[in-house]
Design a protein around this motif. Structure first.
Motif, mmCIF file in Angstrom:
data_model
loop_
_atom_site.group_PDB
_atom_site.id
_atom_site.type_symbol
_atom_site.label_atom_id
_atom_site.label_comp_id
_atom_site.label_asym_id
_atom_site.label_seq_id
_atom_site.Cartn_x
_atom_site.Cartn_y
_atom_site.Cartn_z
ATOM 1 N N ILE A 1 -8.312 8.174 0.638
ATOM 2 C CA ILE A 1 -8.825 8.875 -0.545
ATOM 3 C C ILE A 1 -7.764 9.842 -1.068
ATOM 4 O O ILE A 1 -7.543 9.945 -2.273
ATOM 5 N N ALA A 2 -7.096 10.526 -0.138
ATOM 6 C CA ALA A 2 -6.052 11.478 -0.529
ATOM 7 C C ALA A 2 -4.916 10.787 -1.274
ATOM 8 O O ALA A 2 -4.423 11.298 -2.277
ATOM 9 N N VAL A 3 -4.504 9.619 -0.800
ATOM 10 C CA VAL A 3 -3.446 8.872 -1.481
ATOM 11 C C VAL A 3 -3.916 8.462 -2.875
ATOM 12 O O VAL A 3 -3.199 8.622 -3.858
ATOM 13 N N LYS A 4 -5.130 7.957 -2.964
ATOM 14 C CA LYS A 4 -5.670 7.492 -4.249
ATOM 15 C C LYS A 4 -5.747 8.630 -5.273
ATOM 16 O O LYS A 4 -5.447 8.440 -6.443
ATOM 17 N N PHE A 5 -6.147 9.823 -4.821
ATOM 18 C CA PHE A 5 -6.367 10.931 -5.748
ATOM 19 C C PHE A 5 -5.282 12.007 -5.687
ATOM 20 O O PHE A 5 -5.477 13.108 -6.204
ATOM 21 N N ASP A 6 -4.166 11.676 -5.052
ATOM 22 C CA ASP A 6 -2.998 12.547 -5.005
ATOM 23 C C ASP A 6 -3.348 13.956 -4.515
ATOM 24 O O ASP A 6 -3.102 14.963 -5.188
#
Length: 160
Positions: free
Chosen positions: A95-100
């Protein structure tokens, strides 16, 4: 930052012990991000519509930062239920990668959406959907239970 750089950064965050572990984690995350483990039940727009309807029904606010994360997380949990089994070392980093953002911020943003839904949502509706999953300490489900139960509910609505 390229997608490969994001994967490398995420892999370094999750497992920084050895290059082999970093590579294995990067490959696993890449496979998850591009997996087709469960074929889409209907079109993406249909799934998102059902997720939005469900979240509005329970009182989640679309204006919250974590709302989009919750929608994406539920969609991914429908496609690949195993993601829920590894929230802190697998799902939050994705999720962190997807939403920077960072995994801890993603976890907090999702928790905030749940807290807000519990503060303004209809208690009867919330209990009907999440009764067994509500913890006695906080009076609401954990993030993992919320995402898992929401995925089950949305998936059942898509099959109708």
């Amino acid at each position: 930052m390229t997608l490969e750089q994001k994967f490398d950064a995420l892999a370094a965050y999750v497992l920084a012990d050895s290059p082999e572990q970093k590579e294995a984690t990067r490959k696993a995350l890449n496979a998850i991000m591009h997996s087709t483990a469960t074929p889409a039940i209907t079109g993406t727009a249909d799934i998102e519509d059902v997720i939005h309807q469900f979240l509005m029904e329970i009182g989640a606010k679309p204006a919250l930062i974590g709302y989009k994360m919750v929608v994406w997380a539920i969609q991914k949990a429908i496609e690949n239920p195993e993601l829920i089994d590894s929230l802190y070392h697998g799902f939050y980093p994705l999720i962190a990668v997807k939403f920077d953002t960072t995994p801890s911020r993603a976890e907090r943003a999702i928790r905030h959406v749940i807290e807000e839904a519990w503060s303004i949502g209809n208690p009867v509706t919330l209990t009907n959907y999440f009764g067994y999953y509500i913890t006695s300490n906080s009076g609401k489900p954990t993030n993992g239970n919320f995402l898992a139960r929401s995925a089950i509910i949305v998936k059942s609505r898509l099959k109708k």
